[in-house]
Design a protein around this motif. Structure first.
Motif, mmCIF file in Angstrom:
data_model
loop_
_atom_site.group_PDB
_atom_site.id
_atom_site.type_symbol
_atom_site.label_atom_id
_atom_site.label_comp_id
_atom_site.label_asym_id
_atom_site.label_seq_id
_atom_site.Cartn_x
_atom_site.Cartn_y
_atom_site.Cartn_z
ATOM 1 N N GLN A 199 2.515 11.706 -6.990
ATOM 2 C CA GLN A 199 2.467 10.880 -8.202
ATOM 3 C C GLN A 199 2.725 9.413 -7.869
ATOM 4 O O GLN A 199 2.028 8.529 -8.369
ATOM 5 C CB GLN A 199 3.492 11.372 -9.219
ATOM 6 N N ASP A 200 3.751 9.176 -7.022
ATOM 7 C CA ASP A 200 4.038 7.795 -6.621
ATOM 8 C C ASP A 200 2.867 7.184 -5.872
ATOM 9 O O ASP A 200 2.550 5.992 -6.052
ATOM 10 C CB ASP A 200 5.289 7.753 -5.732
ATOM 11 N N ILE A 207 0.949 3.750 -6.941
ATOM 12 C CA ILE A 207 0.988 2.573 -6.067
ATOM 13 C C ILE A 207 -0.408 2.147 -5.620
ATOM 14 O O ILE A 207 -0.704 0.950 -5.553
ATOM 15 C CB ILE A 207 1.877 2.861 -4.835
ATOM 16 N N PHE A 208 -1.278 3.107 -5.326
ATOM 17 C CA PHE A 208 -2.568 2.776 -4.732
ATOM 18 C C PHE A 208 -3.732 2.786 -5.731
ATOM 19 O O PHE A 208 -4.561 1.880 -5.709
ATOM 20 C CB PHE A 208 -2.881 3.738 -3.570
ATOM 21 N N ILE A 209 -3.796 3.789 -6.578
ATOM 22 C CA ILE A 209 -4.967 3.962 -7.443
ATOM 23 C C ILE A 209 -4.832 3.183 -8.749
ATOM 24 O O ILE A 209 -5.803 2.571 -9.218
ATOM 25 C CB ILE A 209 -5.216 5.450 -7.736
ATOM 26 N N LEU A 210 -3.643 3.181 -9.337
ATOM 27 C CA LEU A 210 -3.468 2.509 -10.625
ATOM 28 C C LEU A 210 -3.800 1.022 -10.564
ATOM 29 O O LEU A 210 -4.494 0.510 -11.461
ATOM 30 C CB LEU A 210 -2.037 2.726 -11.139
ATOM 31 N N PRO A 211 -3.335 0.255 -9.543
ATOM 32 C CA PRO A 211 -3.714 -1.171 -9.488
ATOM 33 C C PRO A 211 -5.215 -1.388 -9.400
ATOM 34 O O PRO A 211 -5.740 -2.345 -9.982
ATOM 35 C CB PRO A 211 -3.005 -1.669 -8.224
ATOM 36 N N MET A 244 8.790 -0.583 -7.602
ATOM 37 C CA MET A 244 7.444 -0.048 -7.734
ATOM 38 C C MET A 244 6.673 -0.768 -8.833
ATOM 39 O O MET A 244 5.484 -1.066 -8.698
ATOM 40 C CB MET A 244 7.484 1.453 -8.033
ATOM 41 N N LEU A 245 7.351 -1.078 -9.933
ATOM 42 C CA LEU A 245 6.701 -1.787 -11.033
ATOM 43 C C LEU A 245 6.215 -3.158 -10.589
ATOM 44 O O LEU A 245 5.098 -3.574 -10.914
ATOM 45 C CB LEU A 245 7.666 -1.931 -12.213
ATOM 46 N N ALA A 246 7.061 -3.859 -9.822
ATOM 47 C CA ALA A 246 6.666 -5.187 -9.335
ATOM 48 C C ALA A 246 5.481 -5.083 -8.380
ATOM 49 O O ALA A 246 4.556 -5.903 -8.431
ATOM 50 C CB ALA A 246 7.848 -5.862 -8.640
ATOM 51 N N GLY A 281 -4.595 6.763 2.393
ATOM 52 C CA GLY A 281 -3.183 6.843 2.021
ATOM 53 C C GLY A 281 -2.571 8.175 2.381
ATOM 54 O O GLY A 281 -1.447 8.243 2.904
ATOM 55 N N LEU A 282 -3.292 9.250 2.096
ATOM 56 C CA LEU A 282 -2.790 10.575 2.453
ATOM 57 C C LEU A 282 -2.625 10.702 3.962
ATOM 58 O O LEU A 282 -1.644 11.296 4.444
ATOM 59 C CB LEU A 282 -3.770 11.636 1.955
ATOM 60 N N PHE A 283 -3.573 10.137 4.702
ATOM 61 C CA PHE A 283 -3.493 10.200 6.171
ATOM 62 C C PHE A 283 -2.268 9.440 6.668
ATOM 63 O O PHE A 283 -1.521 9.935 7.524
ATOM 64 C CB PHE A 283 -4.762 9.620 6.773
ATOM 65 N N ILE A 284 -2.039 8.250 6.124
ATOM 66 C CA ILE A 284 -0.900 7.425 6.545
ATOM 67 C C ILE A 284 0.414 8.108 6.216
ATOM 68 O O ILE A 284 1.346 8.158 7.032
ATOM 69 C CB ILE A 284 -0.974 6.028 5.890
ATOM 70 N N PHE A 285 0.511 8.670 5.008
ATOM 71 C CA PHE A 285 1.757 9.315 4.608
ATOM 72 C C PHE A 285 2.013 10.619 5.348
ATOM 73 O O PHE A 285 3.146 11.106 5.399
ATOM 74 C CB PHE A 285 1.731 9.588 3.087
ATOM 75 N N SER A 286 0.956 11.192 5.953
ATOM 76 C CA SER A 286 1.130 12.432 6.693
ATOM 77 C C SER A 286 1.604 12.191 8.126
ATOM 78 O O SER A 286 2.004 13.121 8.810
ATOM 79 C CB SER A 286 -0.194 13.202 6.724
ATOM 80 N N LEU A 287 1.524 10.930 8.576
ATOM 81 C CA LEU A 287 1.943 10.618 9.938
ATOM 82 C C LEU A 287 3.445 10.702 10.095
ATOM 83 O O LEU A 287 4.198 10.432 9.182
ATOM 84 C CB LEU A 287 1.430 9.230 10.328
#
Length: 318
Positions: free
Chosen positions: A2-3, A7-11, A83-85, A312-318
């Motif tokens: 969700q985060d 962070i990535f898709i909503l902006p 996160m909001l900022a 993003g998924l790849f980076i967070f999986s590292l």
């Protein structure tokens, strides 16, 4: 997860929606204006004397690195702080870096203006093209507007989305600096030929994949995959190694002819033609071009979102 989506898709979605609704409000300060002032100051100070190519190259590279590193630092700090900022900052950057809506409005105004009078059409199209417009015919005015619409889809929408997906908001802003450098000093005139040489080549590299992706998305939006042969045939028929691809896609969709020689700063630059059908362009053609532009833009946003999500998924999986 969700985060990550926040962070990535909503902006991306919020920034694109803001551009779609607002365009570029004149009352808001714009980072590209600041980029232009930086480039203008450097050009005035260094574009003289000897070693102009070296000085221009160093200027271009350092300005791009400065923008990337500065905004990377800001983005990194905000992400750790709130996160909001971070989401707000990224949304604003995406909004600023996308330039689809404003150009669509300008092209519509060009067609309305030239229908009223030739002089008004020339003044209106001068707002969005770099070529000399004082002697353009009504057909040349409409052609220039549609060529710019196709090229801007690549430079002003798909390329920023591409670099957002690949390198985040710092990459998106660095691309805008590259593009601004090219638009200000990347000309083959006596004044800029040496100083802007590296800037022009940087822009060619930065737009190589986005320009071809833009043409593909336009063809997909038209639903006529056979036009890929037309794009392959005429895409290289341009002084720029990239601009010919989105322009050829639109020329194929409209069954018209773009290109040809143009005057820039009083100098005639010979350019090949894109397409063979030399017919009169109409307001209906403009409406078709805008529809294709908007559909390709939607495809671009979806593509950028998917790529950003996967990276993003790849980076967070590292």
């Amino acid at each position: 997860m969700q985060d990550f989506l926040i962070i990535f898709i909503l902006p991306l979605l919020l920034g694109w929606l803001l551009d779609h609704l607002l365009g570029d409000p004149l009352w808001l300060p714009h980072p590209v204006v600041g980029f232009g002032k930086m480039i203008g100051w450097c050009e005035h100070r260094f574009n003289k004397g000897g070693h102009r190519m070296l000085k221009g190259g160093l200027t271009a590279v350092l300005l791009v690195l400065l923008v990337f590193s500065a905004f990377f630092a800001v983005d990194y700090f905000l992400l750790r702080w709130s996160m909001l900022a971070a989401v707000t900052f990224r949304t604003i950057i995406v909004f600023y870096c996308l330039a689809g809506t404003t150009l669509v409005r300008e092209v519509r105004e060009v067609f309305r203006a030239v229908d009223r009078s030739l002089d008004e059409g020339r003044r209106q199209v001068a707002r969005i093209v770099g070529r000399d417009t004082t002697q353009l015919s009504a057909q040349e005015i409409r052609t220039a507007a549609l060529e710019t619409l196709a090229e801007n889809l690549s430079d002003g929408v798909i390329a920023p989305l591409f670099w957002l997906a690949v390198a985040g908001v710092p990459g998106m802003l660095a691309y805008k600096m590259v593009n601004t450098l090219d638009s200000m000093i990347g000309y083959r005139t006596e004044r800029y030929r040496q100083f802007g040489c590296v800037a022009a080549r940087m822009d060619d590299v930065a737009n190589f994949l986005p320009a071809r992706l833009t043409a593909l998305l336009m063809v997909l939006a038209s639903g006529r995959l056979s036009l890929l042969k037309f794009v392959h045939r005429f895409g290289a028929c341009h002084a720029s190694p990239n601009s010919g691809y989105p322009e050829s896609a639109l020329a194929g969709i409209l069954n018209c002819r773009f290109g040809g020689p143009h005057y820039y700063y009083g100098e005639l630059f010979p350019k090949p033609y894109i397409g063979n059908t030399d017919r009169t362009l109409t307001t209906a053609d403009m409406r078709t071009a805008v529809r294709i532009n908007r559909m390709a833009e939607c495809f671009g946003v979806v593509t950028a979102g998917v790529v950003e999500f996967a990276l993003g998924l790849f980076i967070f999986s590292l």
